[in-house]
Design a protein around this motif. Structure first.
Motif, PDB file in Angstrom:
ATOM      1  N   LYS A  33      -1.299   8.187   6.637  1.00 42.31           N
ATOM      2  CA  LYS A  33      -0.925   9.380   7.406  1.00 42.31           C
ATOM      3  C   LYS A  33      -2.116   9.917   8.197  1.00 42.31           C
ATOM      4  O   LYS A  33      -1.977  10.277   9.367  1.00 42.31           O
ATOM      5  CB  LYS A  33      -0.375  10.465   6.479  1.00 42.31           C
ATOM      6  N   ILE A  34      -3.279   9.944   7.566  1.00 42.30           N
ATOM      7  CA  ILE A  34      -4.487  10.397   8.255  1.00 42.30           C
ATOM      8  C   ILE A  34      -4.816   9.460   9.411  1.00 42.30           C
ATOM      9  O   ILE A  34      -5.181   9.895  10.508  1.00 42.30           O
ATOM     10  CB  ILE A  34      -5.666  10.518   7.261  1.00 42.30           C
ATOM     11  N   TRP A  35      -4.670   8.153   9.190  1.00 40.64           N
ATOM     12  CA  TRP A  35      -4.934   7.159  10.228  1.00 40.64           C
ATOM     13  C   TRP A  35      -3.992   7.352  11.415  1.00 40.64           C
ATOM     14  O   TRP A  35      -4.432   7.301  12.570  1.00 40.64           O
ATOM     15  CB  TRP A  35      -4.782   5.759   9.634  1.00 40.64           C
ATOM     16  N   LEU A  36      -2.700   7.581  11.152  1.00 40.56           N
ATOM     17  CA  LEU A  36      -1.736   7.811  12.233  1.00 40.56           C
ATOM     18  C   LEU A  36      -2.129   9.033  13.061  1.00 40.56           C
ATOM     19  O   LEU A  36      -2.009   9.026  14.288  1.00 40.56           O
ATOM     20  CB  LEU A  36      -0.332   8.008  11.667  1.00 40.56           C
ATOM     21  N   GLN A  37      -2.619  10.058  12.392  1.00 40.36           N
ATOM     22  CA  GLN A  37      -3.041  11.263  13.106  1.00 40.36           C
ATOM     23  C   GLN A  37      -4.334  11.014  13.881  1.00 40.36           C
ATOM     24  O   GLN A  37      -4.454  11.414  15.039  1.00 40.36           O
ATOM     25  CB  GLN A  37      -3.222  12.419  12.127  1.00 40.36           C
ATOM     26  N   ASP A  38      -5.315  10.342  13.259  1.00 42.24           N
ATOM     27  CA  ASP A  38      -6.588  10.060  13.941  1.00 42.24           C
ATOM     28  C   ASP A  38      -6.393   9.200  15.181  1.00 42.24           C
ATOM     29  O   ASP A  38      -7.108   9.360  16.178  1.00 42.24           O
ATOM     30  CB  ASP A  38      -7.564   9.360  12.989  1.00 42.24           C
ATOM     31  N   LYS A  39      -5.429   8.276  15.137  1.00 38.43           N
ATOM     32  CA  LYS A  39      -5.146   7.409  16.282  1.00 38.43           C
ATOM     33  C   LYS A  39      -4.232   8.089  17.301  1.00 38.43           C
ATOM     34  O   LYS A  39      -3.847   7.481  18.295  1.00 38.43           O
ATOM     35  CB  LYS A  39      -4.500   6.094  15.818  1.00 38.43           C
ATOM     36  N   LEU A  72       4.115  -1.501   2.209  1.00 36.85           N
ATOM     37  CA  LEU A  72       4.762  -1.186   3.483  1.00 36.85           C
ATOM     38  C   LEU A  72       5.231   0.253   3.391  1.00 36.85           C
ATOM     39  O   LEU A  72       5.966   0.622   2.464  1.00 36.85           O
ATOM     40  CB  LEU A  72       5.964  -2.107   3.739  1.00 36.85           C
ATOM     41  N   PHE A  73       4.789   1.079   4.338  1.00 33.92           N
ATOM     42  CA  PHE A  73       5.221   2.470   4.420  1.00 33.92           C
ATOM     43  C   PHE A  73       6.021   2.664   5.693  1.00 33.92           C
ATOM     44  O   PHE A  73       5.626   2.180   6.754  1.00 33.92           O
ATOM     45  CB  PHE A  73       4.018   3.427   4.436  1.00 33.92           C
ATOM     46  N   SER A  74       7.122   3.367   5.566  1.00 31.01           N
ATOM     47  CA  SER A  74       7.919   3.753   6.726  1.00 31.01           C
ATOM     48  C   SER A  74       7.911   5.269   6.794  1.00 31.01           C
ATOM     49  O   SER A  74       8.457   5.948   5.916  1.00 31.01           O
ATOM     50  CB  SER A  74       9.361   3.240   6.601  1.00 31.01           C
ATOM     51  N   LYS A  81      12.022   9.228  14.953  1.00 30.66           N
ATOM     52  CA  LYS A  81      11.223   8.037  15.244  1.00 30.66           C
ATOM     53  C   LYS A  81      10.608   7.505  13.952  1.00 30.66           C
ATOM     54  O   LYS A  81      10.202   8.268  13.089  1.00 30.66           O
ATOM     55  CB  LYS A  81      10.117   8.344  16.254  1.00 30.66           C
ATOM     56  N   GLU A  82      10.543   6.182  13.843  1.00 31.93           N
ATOM     57  CA  GLU A  82      10.023   5.522  12.648  1.00 31.93           C
ATOM     58  C   GLU A  82       8.694   4.856  12.959  1.00 31.93           C
ATOM     59  O   GLU A  82       8.531   4.247  14.015  1.00 31.93           O
ATOM     60  CB  GLU A  82      11.035   4.481  12.150  1.00 31.93           C
ATOM     61  N   TYR A  83       7.764   4.936  12.004  1.00 27.05           N
ATOM     62  CA  TYR A  83       6.442   4.333  12.130  1.00 27.05           C
ATOM     63  C   TYR A  83       6.203   3.486  10.888  1.00 27.05           C
ATOM     64  O   TYR A  83       6.076   4.018   9.790  1.00 27.05           O
ATOM     65  CB  TYR A  83       5.372   5.421  12.247  1.00 27.05           C
ATOM     66  N   ASP A  84       6.147   2.169  11.049  1.00 24.82           N
ATOM     67  CA  ASP A  84       5.947   1.261   9.921  1.00 24.82           C
ATOM     68  C   ASP A  84       4.491   0.823   9.864  1.00 24.82           C
ATOM     69  O   ASP A  84       3.928   0.369  10.866  1.00 24.82           O
ATOM     70  CB  ASP A  84       6.849   0.031  10.059  1.00 24.82           C
ATOM     71  N   ASP A 100     -11.683   1.303   0.165  1.00 27.15           N
ATOM     72  CA  ASP A 100     -11.081   1.872   1.366  1.00 27.15           C
ATOM     73  C   ASP A 100      -9.720   1.226   1.562  1.00 27.15           C
ATOM     74  O   ASP A 100      -9.411   0.193   0.961  1.00 27.15           O
ATOM     75  CB  ASP A 100     -11.956   1.602   2.596  1.00 27.15           C
ATOM     76  N   VAL A 101      -8.928   1.804   2.436  1.00 30.35           N
ATOM     77  CA  VAL A 101      -7.597   1.279   2.723  1.00 30.35           C
ATOM     78  C   VAL A 101      -7.618   0.642   4.105  1.00 30.35           C
ATOM     79  O   VAL A 101      -7.992   1.286   5.084  1.00 30.35           O
ATOM     80  CB  VAL A 101      -6.535   2.402   2.666  1.00 30.35           C
ATOM     81  N   ASN A 102      -7.250  -0.627   4.174  1.00 27.88           N
ATOM     82  CA  ASN A 102      -7.062  -1.295   5.458  1.00 27.88           C
ATOM     83  C   ASN A 102      -5.646  -0.994   5.920  1.00 27.88           C
ATOM     84  O   ASN A 102      -4.690  -1.147   5.153  1.00 27.88           O
ATOM     85  CB  ASN A 102      -7.271  -2.800   5.337  1.00 27.88           C
ATOM     86  N   ILE A 103      -5.509  -0.580   7.181  1.00 26.86           N
ATOM     87  CA  ILE A 103      -4.223  -0.107   7.689  1.00 26.86           C
ATOM     88  C   ILE A 103      -3.864  -0.881   8.943  1.00 26.86           C
ATOM     89  O   ILE A 103      -4.694  -1.056   9.843  1.00 26.86           O
ATOM     90  CB  ILE A 103      -4.292   1.403   7.988  1.00 26.86           C
ATOM     91  N   TYR A 104      -2.601  -1.326   8.990  1.00 27.80           N
ATOM     92  CA  TYR A 104      -2.101  -2.109  10.113  1.00 27.80           C
ATOM     93  C   TYR A 104      -0.760  -1.532  10.558  1.00 27.80           C
ATOM     94  O   TYR A 104       0.179  -1.460   9.762  1.00 27.80           O
ATOM     95  CB  TYR A 104      -1.911  -3.577   9.716  1.00 27.80           C
ATOM     96  N   MET A 105      -0.675  -1.144  11.818  1.00 28.40           N
ATOM     97  CA  MET A 105       0.593  -0.656  12.367  1.00 28.40           C
ATOM     98  C   MET A 105       1.431  -1.868  12.724  1.00 28.40           C
ATOM     99  O   MET A 105       0.993  -2.736  13.483  1.00 28.40           O
ATOM    100  CB  MET A 105       0.317   0.184  13.618  1.00 28.40           C
ATOM    101  N   VAL A 106       2.629  -1.967  12.173  1.00 33.71           N
ATOM    102  CA  VAL A 106       3.464  -3.124  12.452  1.00 33.71           C
ATOM    103  C   VAL A 106       4.621  -2.782  13.381  1.00 33.71           C
ATOM    104  O   VAL A 106       5.177  -3.685  14.014  1.00 33.71           O
ATOM    105  CB  VAL A 106       3.987  -3.796  11.158  1.00 33.71           C
TER     106      VAL A 106
END
Length: 113
Positions: A33-39, A72-74, A81-84, A100-106
C-alpha cells in the motif's frame, strides 16, 4: 516397503514447500500500500480496505526456519478500480518482517464490477 518409502519422500518434499499459514500477510500488504502511494498510483485513503483480497501463492522453507513468501494482493479503490500486486519477502514463525518486501505491479486500473 518401497511403497512406504516412496510415499514418505513424496509427502516430505511436499510439506517442505507448502505452508498454508497466512498470518504474515499484513507486513507485505502494508508495504505494498505504501509502495502504491509512493509511486503515485493510488492514495492509501482512496482504497476500499474491506475489499482487499490476498492469496499466499508460494512459501518455500529455507534454513533457520525461515520462509520465502510470495503473495498476490488485490486492492480496490472506492471507484471500483483494481490494483494487483505481487510481493516477495522472508518471514519466520516468530517474525513477519525479516526482510524488505519486493513489490511487483502485475495489473492495475481495470474496473471491477
Amino acid at each position: 516397503m518401497r511403497l512406504f518409502l516412496l510415499l514418505f519422500l513424496a509427502l516430505s518434499s511436499f510439506s517442505s514447500f507448502a505452508r498454508l499459514d497466512t498470518t504474515c500477510h499484513t507486513w507485505p500488504m502494508n508495504m505494498a500500500k505504501i509502495w502504491l502511494q509512493d509511486k503515485k498510483i493510488v492514495n492509501e485513503d482512496e482504497l476500499n480496505e474491506d475489499r482487499t483480497q490476498f492469496k499466499l501463492l508460494a512459501s518455500e522453507t529455507m534454513k533457520n526456519a525461515q520462509y520465502t513468501d510470495v503473495y498476490l494482493f488485490s486492492f480496490f479503490d472506492k471507484t471500483g478500480k483494481e490494483y494487483d500486486v505481487i510481493t516477495q519477502n522472508i518471514s519466520s514463525d516468530e517474525e513477519c518482517s525479516i526482510s524488505d518486501v519486493n513489490i511487483y505491479m502485475v495489473s492495475g486500473f481495470k474496473m471491477s464490477y
